[in-house]
Design an enzyme around this catalytic site. Sequence first.
Site, PDB file in Angstrom:
ATOM      1  N   LYS A 219       0.832  -1.203   0.000  1.00  0.00           N
ATOM      2  CA  LYS A 219       0.000   0.000   0.000  1.00  0.00           C
ATOM      3  C   LYS A 219       0.871   1.260   0.000  1.00  0.00           C
ATOM      4  CE  LYS A 219      -3.949   0.301   2.558  1.00  0.00           C
ATOM      5  NZ  LYS A 219      -5.082   0.815   1.828  1.00  0.00           N
TER       6      LYS A 219
ATOM      7  N   MET B 228      -5.198  -7.344   9.040  1.00  0.00           N
ATOM      8  CA  MET B 228      -4.629  -6.430  10.027  1.00  0.00           C
ATOM      9  C   MET B 228      -5.537  -5.228  10.229  1.00  0.00           C
ATOM     10  SD  MET B 228      -0.604  -6.774   9.304  1.00  0.00           S
ATOM     11  CE  MET B 228      -0.755  -6.548   7.567  1.00  0.00           C
TER      12      MET B 228
ATOM     13  N   TYR C  18      14.092 -31.648 -21.734  1.00  0.00           N
ATOM     14  CA  TYR C  18      12.632 -31.616 -21.887  1.00  0.00           C
ATOM     15  C   TYR C  18      11.928 -32.202 -20.675  1.00  0.00           C
ATOM     16  CZ  TYR C  18      12.920 -36.602 -22.837  1.00  0.00           C
ATOM     17  OH  TYR C  18      13.163 -37.942 -22.720  1.00  0.00           O
TER      18      TYR C  18
ATOM     19  N   ARG D   3      -3.499  -1.329  -6.596  1.00  0.00           N
ATOM     20  CA  ARG D   3      -2.694  -2.557  -6.495  1.00  0.00           C
ATOM     21  C   ARG D   3      -3.063  -3.444  -7.674  1.00  0.00           C
ATOM     22  NH1 ARG D   3      -5.773  -4.973  -1.201  1.00  0.00           N
ATOM     23  NH2 ARG D   3      -7.826  -5.021  -2.128  1.00  0.00           N
TER      24      ARG D   3
ATOM     25  N   CYS E 168      10.010 -38.178 -17.058  1.00  0.00           N
ATOM     26  CA  CYS E 168       8.719 -38.707 -17.500  1.00  0.00           C
ATOM     27  C   CYS E 168       7.855 -39.162 -16.341  1.00  0.00           C
ATOM     28  CB  CYS E 168       8.903 -39.821 -18.519  1.00  0.00           C
ATOM     29  SG  CYS E 168       9.783 -41.238 -17.851  1.00  0.00           S
TER      30      CYS E 168
ATOM     31  N   SER F   5      16.023 -40.604 -18.930  1.00  0.00           N
ATOM     32  CA  SER F   5      14.732 -40.012 -18.604  1.00  0.00           C
ATOM     33  C   SER F   5      14.460 -40.329 -17.147  1.00  0.00           C
ATOM     34  CB  SER F   5      13.637 -40.601 -19.498  1.00  0.00           C
ATOM     35  OG  SER F   5      12.406 -40.041 -19.121  1.00  0.00           O
TER      36      SER F   5
ATOM     37  N   ARG G 201      -3.281   2.879   8.679  1.00  0.00           N
ATOM     38  CA  ARG G 201      -3.592   1.585   8.047  1.00  0.00           C
ATOM     39  C   ARG G 201      -2.340   0.737   7.924  1.00  0.00           C
ATOM     40  NH1 ARG G 201      -6.937   5.029   4.571  1.00  0.00           N
ATOM     41  NH2 ARG G 201      -9.049   4.176   4.506  1.00  0.00           N
TER      42      ARG G 201
ATOM     43  N   ARG H 280       9.169 -47.276 -24.136  1.00  0.00           N
ATOM     44  CA  ARG H 280       9.778 -48.004 -23.027  1.00  0.00           C
ATOM     45  C   ARG H 280       9.506 -49.487 -23.183  1.00  0.00           C
ATOM     46  NH1 ARG H 280       7.875 -46.722 -17.003  1.00  0.00           N
ATOM     47  NH2 ARG H 280       6.048 -47.907 -17.644  1.00  0.00           N
TER      48      ARG H 280
ATOM     49  N   GLY I 154      12.631 -41.163 -14.095  1.00  0.00           N
ATOM     50  CA  GLY I 154      11.333 -41.716 -13.697  1.00  0.00           C
ATOM     51  C   GLY I 154      11.129 -41.361 -12.238  1.00  0.00           C
ATOM     52  N   THR I 155      10.611 -40.166 -12.041  1.00  0.00           N
ATOM     53  CA  THR I 155      10.579 -39.644 -10.669  1.00  0.00           C
ATOM     54  C   THR I 155       9.496 -40.279  -9.803  1.00  0.00           C
ATOM     55  OG1 THR I 155       9.432 -37.803 -11.690  1.00  0.00           O
ATOM     56  CG2 THR I 155      11.714 -37.433 -11.034  1.00  0.00           C
ATOM     57  N   ASN I 156       8.597 -41.053 -10.426  1.00  0.00           N
ATOM     58  CA  ASN I 156       7.629 -41.772  -9.578  1.00  0.00           C
ATOM     59  C   ASN I 156       8.382 -42.819  -8.767  1.00  0.00           C
ATOM     60  OD1 ASN I 156       5.693 -40.332 -10.972  1.00  0.00           O
ATOM     61  ND2 ASN I 156       5.268 -41.985 -12.414  1.00  0.00           N
ATOM     62  N   ASP I 157       9.149 -43.626  -9.478  1.00  0.00           N
ATOM     63  CA  ASP I 157       9.905 -44.662  -8.771  1.00  0.00           C
ATOM     64  C   ASP I 157      11.095 -44.078  -8.017  1.00  0.00           C
ATOM     65  OD1 ASP I 157       8.685 -47.223  -9.013  1.00  0.00           O
ATOM     66  OD2 ASP I 157       8.997 -47.065 -11.168  1.00  0.00           O
TER      67      ASP I 157
ATOM     68  N   HIS J 260      -2.121 -46.344 -10.066  1.00  0.00           N
ATOM     69  CA  HIS J 260      -2.606 -46.705 -11.385  1.00  0.00           C
ATOM     70  C   HIS J 260      -3.799 -45.853 -11.821  1.00  0.00           C
ATOM     71  CE1 HIS J 260      -5.320 -49.518 -13.629  1.00  0.00           C
ATOM     72  NE2 HIS J 260      -4.399 -49.164 -14.487  1.00  0.00           N
TER      73      HIS J 260
ATOM     74  N   GLY K   3      -7.806  -7.779   4.967  1.00  0.00           N
ATOM     75  CA  GLY K   3      -8.642  -7.888   6.162  1.00  0.00           C
ATOM     76  C   GLY K   3      -7.957  -8.504   7.377  1.00  0.00           C
TER      77      GLY K   3
ATOM     78  N   ARG L  55       4.272 -46.044 -22.498  1.00  0.00           N
ATOM     79  CA  ARG L  55       4.293 -47.235 -21.639  1.00  0.00           C
ATOM     80  C   ARG L  55       3.665 -48.377 -22.434  1.00  0.00           C
ATOM     81  NH1 ARG L  55       2.854 -43.215 -17.512  1.00  0.00           N
ATOM     82  NH2 ARG L  55       4.097 -43.489 -15.631  1.00  0.00           N
TER      83      ARG L  55
ATOM     84  N   GLU M 133      15.535 -44.261 -12.401  1.00  0.00           N
ATOM     85  CA  GLU M 133      14.454 -44.280 -11.414  1.00  0.00           C
ATOM     86  C   GLU M 133      14.820 -45.075 -10.163  1.00  0.00           C
ATOM     87  OE1 GLU M 133      10.936 -45.974 -13.259  1.00  0.00           O
ATOM     88  OE2 GLU M 133      12.119 -47.322 -14.489  1.00  0.00           O
TER      89      GLU M 133
HETATM   90  C1  PEP Z   1       8.387 -43.442 -13.099  1.00  0.00           C
HETATM   91  O1  PEP Z   1       8.715 -44.317 -12.322  1.00  0.00           O
HETATM   92  O2  PEP Z   1       8.513 -42.230 -12.848  1.00  0.00           O
HETATM   93  C2  PEP Z   1       7.786 -43.782 -14.388  1.00  0.00           C
HETATM   94  C3  PEP Z   1       7.535 -42.860 -15.291  1.00  0.00           C
HETATM   95  O3  PEP Z   1       7.454 -45.076 -14.592  1.00  0.00           O
HETATM   96  P1  PEP Z   1       6.135 -45.769 -14.009  1.00  0.00           P
HETATM   97  O4  PEP Z   1       5.301 -44.722 -13.388  1.00  0.00           O
HETATM   98  O5  PEP Z   1       5.493 -46.421 -15.162  1.00  0.00           O
HETATM   99  O6  PEP Z   1       6.713 -46.720 -13.026  1.00  0.00           O
HETATM  100 MG    MG Z   2       8.852 -46.377 -13.088  1.00  0.00          MG
END
Ligand code: PEP
Ligand code: MG
Length: 916
Positions: A29, A110, A884, A366, A864, A797, A99, A650, A799-802, A484, A108, A591, A778
Amino acid sequence: MAKAKKYVYFFGSGKAEGRADMKELLGGKGANLAEMTNLKIPVPAGFTITTDVCTYYYQHGRRYPAELKAAVAAALAKVEKVMAKKFGDPENPLLVSCRSGARASMPGMMETVLNIGLTTATIPGMIRLTGNERFVWDAYRRLIMMYSDVVMEKAAGLELGEGKGIRVRLEHLMDAMKHDTGAKADTDLAAGQLQRLCAQFRAKVQEVIGKPFPDDPQEQLWGAIGAVFQSWNGKRSISYRRIEGIPDDWGTATNVQAMVFGNMGDDSATGVAFTRNPATGENKFFGEWLTNAQGEDVVAGIRTPNPLNIATKSEHTAHLKSLEEVMPGVYQALFAIRNNLEKHYRDMQDIEFTIEKGTLWMLQTRTGKRTGHAALRMAVEMLRERFITKQVGVMRVAPAQLDELLHRILDPKAEKNAKVLAKGLPAGPGGATGKVVFTAAEAVAWTERGEKVILCRKETNPEDVEGMRAAAGILTALGGMTSHAALVARGWGKCCIVGCGALKIDAAAKTITVADQTLREGDWISLNGSKGVVYQGQLPTVEPDPKNPMLVEFLKTCDAVRRLGVRANADSPKDAAVARKFGAEGIGLLRTEHMFYGEGADEPLFKLRKMILSKTPEERRAACDELYPHVKSDIKGTLAAMDGLPVTIRLLDPPLHEFVPQGEAKQKELADSLGISLDDVRKRAEALHESNPMMGHRGVRLGITYPEVSEMQVRAILEAAAELLKEGKKALPEIMIPVTCTVAELQNQAEIIAKVKAEVVAKFGLKRLDFLVGTMIEIPRAALTANKMAEAAEFFSFGTNDLTQMGFGFSRDDIGAFMPDYIAKKILAADPFQTIDQEGVGELIRMGIERGRATRPKLKVGICGEHGGDPASIHFCHNVGMNYVSCSPFRVPIARLAAAQAAVSEAAKAKKKAKK
Ligand code: PEP
Ligand code: MG
């Protein structure tokens, strides 16, 4: 001697000591009041006490810096000079407001005190000056009410108890006065009655608080300043900061400003406006105003405000007079200020103004909050007019706002009033509404007869897929963001909430119990899959425009700005087409096993099961041969749909247990086909049972034990590409090997690939067959040994899930039981399956890239896992130098935007660093 710290910044009469870019010191302000003053916009004179004072105050036992008193006195003297009035002067009194104003807007949270400086000594002078006795007593009663509540009670830490606070007691007195005099509204009370009320108020303050209401203007001023600083650590402010992630040490500034009054008669008014329409983005000045009122009357909704101008009247407000009609001169002046502010800030502004006896004053500007639709329209129109640069434009739409534009969503207005049943994880985007059903078969049957359904399951498995496809939305009690159900739903852009632990889903009894409530089959529920909220009943939905031309134009701008590539996780020619429509530059993960789910999958699924249950290499080879044409045609279709863009395929990574047939009929069919007994099938299926399938016989391990399975797939990929080349088309496959932990696994598979390549090249008489061979990273060991992995891998690549599952040791399908507590108790700041844990898993990624590129400097790197569609994770991927990200086709636009924003943020940081 070091220069004394400046604690007070004056603004007034066209000159200010502060600027808009001093928000850290002056608060939002204060910085904007200074900026408007410098722009020669009429702002009542005043001064800002900096956030440094707030910090000092809390660091020094709630005392101010010694220099502050003198600095405030000097600034106040300047205000007096500009306004030609004197604070506390009985003849010509100046009144001020006090103010709060933090760096980030905390609406709102303060405190504010108005009309400071009214005392028994200044009231007569004020009456003479305004010629309006009623107005002055009304201002005094407002001061007593606000001040006794904010300063004498709350800031002093008095705990008077619910319903016993001073404000409520004074309101009772006012109600009694209205009752006794027959007044209907506050405005019906006459001057004499208000004067009597003020006397009653002061007596009540003395009685309840045990102190007289201060009659000294300086005491009032310092009391109010203290209350604003105190309110930074009020309960409300602290909770708000926790929710919004605002650091406690930022502190608030305090703005002291000459009062102007919108309630001095019919030539006075007050209003709130937006320089463009905040709901639609339309480039029309839009706002509301009230005659003879104070700002709080507009926001509190006590009276229905009038439209600002003729152009923005609606059918509901057509009969009300606009400011443009009632005070055309003032409106024109306001309109000029609107243009001036937009030109200066180059963004839509949210402004507050007051008209005192025909004179216009600006009290605030603002950046205005806006809907997703409005954000997009404003950004595109401003870009078209070259009003803003591409870099600025891409920052104007938040990734979450794109959700509103890409998916059908629940009507936000209806959502506000709907009953929340439970909250889960926001697994699939958008909104859905439907009747509760409990099995996939029912979902299909009900949908076929024209009903809309939500498939509610404890968890889901591949046999539910048909039902998941048919349902309008999916709701599960268990599972995480990478379970899944979540993966499949997101891939389809279908609304889905998983891990909704509060729901007891009993498919046998066909009931959902939540707290003390029971829902039955056929009851309506609604899902907000972008937020993870389940509502009772059928809420209306809002449709997106699939070919929104503004969105297409905006995303093109994003593409021009970003460095990071954006690919899609797509498993079929159909998905590939969707991915391209959304602007994917390739497929980052196909997949293979997903071709065995859903529509038309019966035959290949049967053959896959045969392969899985084969016992001897001969049996398996025969099953592979049968499977081969399906795999090849699916891959060929996808490669063709991508028309030469890279497609990362894959090799099979099936959680075997998910593919084992359930139910006697299916098992019998398989037994017959394999020429074995039903009992044998059962035994073979049991033998496949693993205690820990996620760490079991999956990924590359399958290819090591059954080389014929890898060979069949590689042949399918390379022959699909070769056929396309022969047909004069383009194909660029990338073979990706999953769940690897040592380079030896890669080398083993590379031999198979080399052998098949030689055979395919010979068979098709090709001069060259271009493709890459790479791996998923992964497993933590793969990241740690990335320098070695890169010897055999042309790309990584992540595989950040695993990688998250194995980095944390959290089972990705079972986090529902503890993750909510981890978040609530702040053990983790966020669910690491939704947004990359930069500190731990992120470190594995950083290290993996660095080590991999030490071996192979041009190593192509992508992601991925599901994080590839999460904006914060995309920023991280940009910063660690990935090539990517790959995400569900429906998140591709969000990823294109987030990648552009990451590039802009990086450049801004570099610029800031260079300046230092
Ligand atoms: C992962 O593990 O990040 C991945 C992309 O493979 P999935 O999910 O199929 O195990
Ligand atoms: Mg995986």
